[in-house]
Scaffold this active site. Structure first.
Site, PDB file in Angstrom:
ATOM      1  N   GLU A 126       0.843  -1.189   0.000  1.00  0.00           N
ATOM      2  CA  GLU A 126       0.000   0.000   0.000  1.00  0.00           C
ATOM      3  C   GLU A 126       0.878   1.238   0.000  1.00  0.00           C
ATOM      4  O   GLU A 126       1.060   1.858  -1.032  1.00  0.00           O
ATOM      5  CB  GLU A 126      -0.951  -0.044   1.197  1.00  0.00           C
ATOM      6  N   GLU A 141      -1.681   0.222  13.424  1.00  0.00           N
ATOM      7  CA  GLU A 141      -2.839   0.671  12.651  1.00  0.00           C
ATOM      8  C   GLU A 141      -4.135   0.496  13.455  1.00  0.00           C
ATOM      9  O   GLU A 141      -5.032   1.327  13.385  1.00  0.00           O
ATOM     10  CB  GLU A 141      -2.929  -0.172  11.368  1.00  0.00           C
TER      11      GLU A 141
HETATM   12  C1  BGC Z   1      -4.988   2.801   4.946  1.00  0.00           C
HETATM   13  C2  BGC Z   1      -5.344   3.915   5.865  1.00  0.00           C
HETATM   14  C3  BGC Z   1      -6.293   4.807   5.148  1.00  0.00           C
HETATM   15  C4  BGC Z   1      -7.500   3.992   4.899  1.00  0.00           C
HETATM   16  C5  BGC Z   1      -8.674   4.700   4.353  1.00  0.00           C
HETATM   17  C6  BGC Z   1      -6.223   2.050   4.650  1.00  0.00           C
HETATM   18  O1  BGC Z   1      -6.003   0.966   3.856  1.00  0.00           O
HETATM   19  O2  BGC Z   1      -4.002   2.021   5.463  1.00  0.00           O
HETATM   20  O3  BGC Z   1      -4.353   4.426   6.573  1.00  0.00           O
HETATM   21  O4  BGC Z   1      -6.520   6.018   5.718  1.00  0.00           O
HETATM   22  O5  BGC Z   1      -7.228   2.844   4.158  1.00  0.00           O
HETATM   23  O6  BGC Z   1      -9.664   4.428   5.143  1.00  0.00           O
END
Ligand code: BGC
Length: 946
Positions: free
Chosen positions: A539, A799
């Site tokens: 990502e 996270e």
């Molecule tokens: C990311 C987040 C991001 C989110 C959106 C995720 O996959 O890791 O940090 O803000 O998606 O909701």
């Protein structure tokens, strides 16, 4: 618990929607010999304060000497566009800042003179042939806009400053500093974009391309510059070595819109006669895998451009640009990708390929192509090696697989030391966590292979480091190692955008200190060219919601001025033509127009303005912000935003209705636009946006606030946003704060906020009079809390509140990063409220500082140090035997309001004597149960018996 106190100072400046709007500061303008120069932000002009200050100073420092006497102030730390002696900038009117030092209290600049010269000689003889401001009455020591004649490409400007202090005494001139312009016109480029077309492997990844050429330098060189860039990532080599210390150049931008180039001083690298030039070119963000999108997002043929500009001692010039006379080959870098990793076959090394004598007859022709986008000078802080970490332990997790534990979740790569037979293949895999059986946990990496392979050349001790990939990891698994590796076989190389540490926080609770440590490491790892969400899985995108919620915390920990200056351009580049800011910038995937994510386009410029006093960033992004508000308005139903977006992402069983959250953020951005317009003297716009804000506020109340004061959804984030964004009338605020506190109590004194709510949680509780509740949340051990992850061994911010639990083990690997900074947005509160270093929204750039530590829980001490754009601020307090002691340092040319927690000023002492009688200290008022004192620069020791 204290009751609500609506009269508290709203010194939280980023979302101070409940406080008064800043009155547009009427800048007094002083005519100088160079045009108009924005003068003092001058609180010193407030008549009463001036008179009292002067009297105090006269009493304690004696009558000022005659003008012309020397000042004890020294001028230092000269910066241009936030950098010390920047090379190759393309800001045509750069801004100049300097620091001031003095041993005296209450020192400040009352006037200054800047000299800018075309040569060092001229500057030495005090001639500002480009710009001589003369003596300008001004207390402005940061962000002074260069006002001399237009500058040419490659022009170097030498500059220095002197100031006059509070007594009118003049300082010595600072040491000389300089900046140098880059290539300002497209026609300055006399080089071609070149590349080497190579087949991809089955993953769609190309080998690294090696490009080379020899040039002849026939005459003695006076100075030489390299200007270089790539669509992809590049390393430039001269005579056998890499130029510079930067990685992943030219950095990530929307390559279809702009590409950064770097400038290097290579004078010392060139020699008379033949010189070897080399370029290694990798896919990078341009052609390699980028988050959620696979490879070739921007193009499928990496290209590079470089231009060496030599000035000979005889005054002549010569330019060597990349062109079709360069040659290319594949080399040892047989696979190179940021997400997937790198494979390096040392047997294929081409010794001396970047030196002059190398025979390249077998090398291929390069292809040349037209540039897809304009080149711009790199304005960001380059990615650099920051630190090395040696492993704490090595264990054999399964036969032949050795797991090195670096005891810190980090971002970068591993340096491998190995010896063995030619062709032996050592594989390095990376992970943040271990499985229960001691093997590495990689399922959360999703599609990212994160694997580096090194194939030995077979000649004694070999050392390998990848160059175009990075990983997020604490553990390195080494397999295929000839023999049993010792601990020194692996070293963790930490890389990050070079955003120097500017703040430290510590207190008497080791767990809070670990939290601060985790926040800093989350920032270090995720500020890599752009602010990414995470550094490990497939990502690693510039998620806007994450960036806006963390931005203020980021500014306390590291100097992110250049980092955000550059990224905010990416944000505007990504904005859709209908005004919607995208969810990630640079845009590669995901949506647009999302509440709390898109709002980063307004919030982040505001943060940068507040912290660095940077009005230009507001000017630059004003149009984009205006388009965003228009988009939100057009996509609302009677000013209520639709229930779309990510909501309060990853909250704990508390789904804040998405329309409520989105409408609240619509109001927030609109209010900020009103404030930005006011700062920029766009009075009509300021009124327009303020009126719109009031309408949204009314719509919010009508639609979402019940008669009992409950907000639709009844979540903590509901109340937090409504309070912090000033969406409720005064009487409703008290009720909302109570609902918020009650919900926390109902949850057994726990938070339930996700990414969005968490950033506003502690400041809102504090402002609403619930400081003890905030402290309770800070020190909670049980899920969900910050300490919970620390008790599970976290060394970075996770996270998810429950990335791993004793009961359930790992969370869903589909989304379980152990290095995501969003939940670390509490860091702002640690500096501002626990240590007590706050800024005054009315006087940005920490020109006026609010020193207001608010001790709580069992903390017996806390200390914050912060290098603001004006200089070092420190606030350190202890509570010992009922005595509260506060040590404060304030930089020259700033003032502070110091809040002492007692409502009788007579009880406060400074330096052992009654504070109100102490030199440079002035009692102001009682506010919120605190005695408030005004101070100027210097170091102070306040005490009070509690
Ligand atoms: C990311 C987040 C991001 C989110 C959106 C995720 O996959 O890791 O940090 O803000 O998606 O909701």
């Amino acid at each position: 618990m204290r009751g609500l106190n609506m009269n508290m100072t709203m010194n939280r400046c980023l979302f101070p929607c409940s406080s008064r709007p800043p009155t547009p500061r009427r800048r007094s303008v002083v005519q100088s010999n160079i045009g108009f120069y924005p003068a003092a932000d001058c609180r010193f002009r407030r008549p009463a304060a001036v008179v009292i200050n002067l009297l105090v100073l006269i009493l304690f420092l004696g009558w000022p000497g005659l003008a012309g006497a020397k000042s004890a102030i020294t001028v230092q730390n000269l910066r241009c566009e936030y950098a010390v002696n920047p090379l190759g900038i393309d800001v045509v009117q750069p801004r100049l800042s300097w620091g001031l030092q003095s041993g005296q209290r209450g020192q400040r600049q009352t006037a200054c003179q800047i000299l800018v010269a075309a040569s060092e000689m001229k500057l030495k003889s005090n001639q500002g042939d480009l710009w001589d401001t003369g003596r300008v009455q001004s207390d402005q020591s940061v962000q002074v806009v260069y006002g001399g004649p237009a500058l040419a490409s490659r022009q170097r400007c030498y500059w220095k400053v002197r100031v006059w202090d509070q007594d009118g005494h003049e300082s010595d001139y600072s040491a000389n500093a300089w900046w140098e312009m880059g290539l300002l016109q497209p026609s300055d480029w006399r080089a071609q974009w070149i590349g080497y077309n190579q087949a991809t492997n089955k993953l769609g990844i190309r080998p690294g391309a090696f490009l080379r050429k020899s040039i002849t330098i026939a005459k003695p060189v006076q100075q030489a510059r390299l200007y270089a860039s790539a669509l992809g990532v590049y390393e430039f080599h001269i005579n056998g070595g890499k130029v510079g210390r930067d990685y992943f150049t030219p950095g990530w931008t929307d390559y279809a819109k702009r590409v950064q180039y770097q400038t290097y001083d290579i004078t010392a690298l060139l020699r008379r006669g033949a010189n070897g030039l080399g370029l290694i070119l990798g896919d990078g963000w341009y052609a390699g895998y980028v988050g959620l999108g696979g490879p070739n997002r921007y193009g499928s043929l990496p290209l590079a451009i470089a231009q060496i500009q030599v000035r000979y001692a005889d005054g002549t010039e010569e330019v060597f640009g990349t062109d079709t006379s360069w040659k290319a080959a594949a080399g040892p870098l047989i696979q190179s990708d940021m997400l997937m990793g790198e494979t390096y076959d040392a047997r294929l090394e081409m010794n001396g390929w970047d030196t002059a004598g190398f025979r390249d007859a077998a090398w291929q022709a390069v292809t040349a192509q037209a540039a897809p986008a304009p080149l711009v000078a790199a304005s960001d802080a380059p990615v650099r090696k920051i630190q090395e970490i040696t492993p704490q332990s090595v264990t054999e997790s399964k036969p032949g697989a050795y797991v090195f534990d670096l005891a810190q979740n980090m971002v970068g790569w591993a340096r491998l030391k190995v010896s063995g037979p030619a062709g032996a293949r050592v594989t390095l895999r990376f992970a943040e966590m271990l499985n229960p059986d001691g093997t590495i946990y990689t399922t959360n990496l999703r599609g990212a292979k994160c694997t580096d392979e090194y194939i030995l050349r077979g000649s004694g001790r070999e050392v390998y480091e990848p160059r175009f990939t990075f990983h997020g990891f604490r553990y390195v698994e080494v397999s295929g190692y000839p023999g049993r590796p010792g601990k020194d076989a692996i070293t963790g190389i930490v890389v990050s955008s070079d955003t120097p540490t500017c703040g430290t926080f510590e207190c008497s609770d080791p767990l809070v200190n670990q939290l601060q440590h985790n926040i800093v490491w989350g920032q270090r790892g995720n500020f890599l060219s752009i602010p990414t969400d995470c550094p490990q899985r497939d990502e690693r995108l510039g998620w806007m919601g994450d960036a806006q919620i963390f931005a203020r915390t980021a500014t306390y920990n590291m100097d992110v001025s250049r980092f955000f200056t550059k990224w905010l351009v990416d944000v505007d580049d990504a904005q859709r033509s209908d005004g919607a800011f995208t969810d990630v910038s640079p845009f590669v995937a995901a949506g647009a127009g999302t509440a709390a994510w898109g709002d980063a386009g307004v919030i982040c410029p505001w943060v940068i303005y507040q912290v660095y006093g940077d009005t230009r960033v507001l000017e630059q992004h004003y149009a984009a912000g205006a388009k965003w508000i228009a988009y939100l308005q057009a996509h609302s139903n009677e000013l209520l935003r639709p229930a779309e977006g990510y909501g309060d992402w990853l909250s704990i069983q508390a789904d804040t209705p998405k329309d409520v959250l989105a409408t609240a953020y619509f109001a927030c951005s609109t209010r900020l636009m009103a404030r930005i317009a006011a700062v920029l003297h766009k009075t009509d716009d300021a009124q327009k946006y303020e009126a719109l804000f009031q309408q949204i506020k009314a719509a919010f109340q009508r639609a979402y606030v019940g008669n009992d004061g409950k907000i639709k959804g009844d979540t903590q984030t509901d109340y937090i946003l409504a309070l912090d964004f000033d969406l409720l009338p005064i009487d409703q605020r008290v009720i909302a704060a109570r609902h918020l506190a009650e919900d926390i109590y109902r949850k057994n004194r726990h938070l339930s906020t996700g990414f969005v709510g968490v950033g506003h949680l502690m400041p809102t509780l504090t402002q609403a009079g619930y400081l003890p509740v905030a402290y309770q949340l800070l020190v909670n051990d049980t899920f969900p809390s910050w300490f919970y992850s620390i008790h599970q061994g976290a060394t970075t911010i996770w996270e998810r509140w429950d990335g791993w639990t004793k009961e359930k083990g790992f969370q869903d690997p589909g989304m379980n990063s152990f290095n995501h900074y969003s939940l670390g947005s509490v860091g702002e509160w640690l500096y501002d409220t626990v240590a007590g270093i706050g800024l005054d929204p009315q006087q940005p750039g920490f020109k006026h500082i609010i020193i207001r530590p608010r001790p709580g829980n069992d903390l017996s001490s806390a200390r914050g140090e912060y290098d603001s754009i004006h200089g070092r601020i420190s606030s350190a307090w202890t509570i010992r035997g009922g005595m509260f002691e506060l040590n404060v340092t304030i930089p020259v040319n700033t003032t502070a309001s110091v809040f002492m927690p007692v409502n009788d000023p007579a009880l406060v002492r400074e330096g052992g004597r009654p504070a109100a009688q102490s030199a440079g200290v002035q009692y102001l008022r009682i506010q919120d149960g605190c005695a408030v004192f005004a101070i100027g620069s210097g170091t102070y020791r306040f005490t009070v018996l509690r």
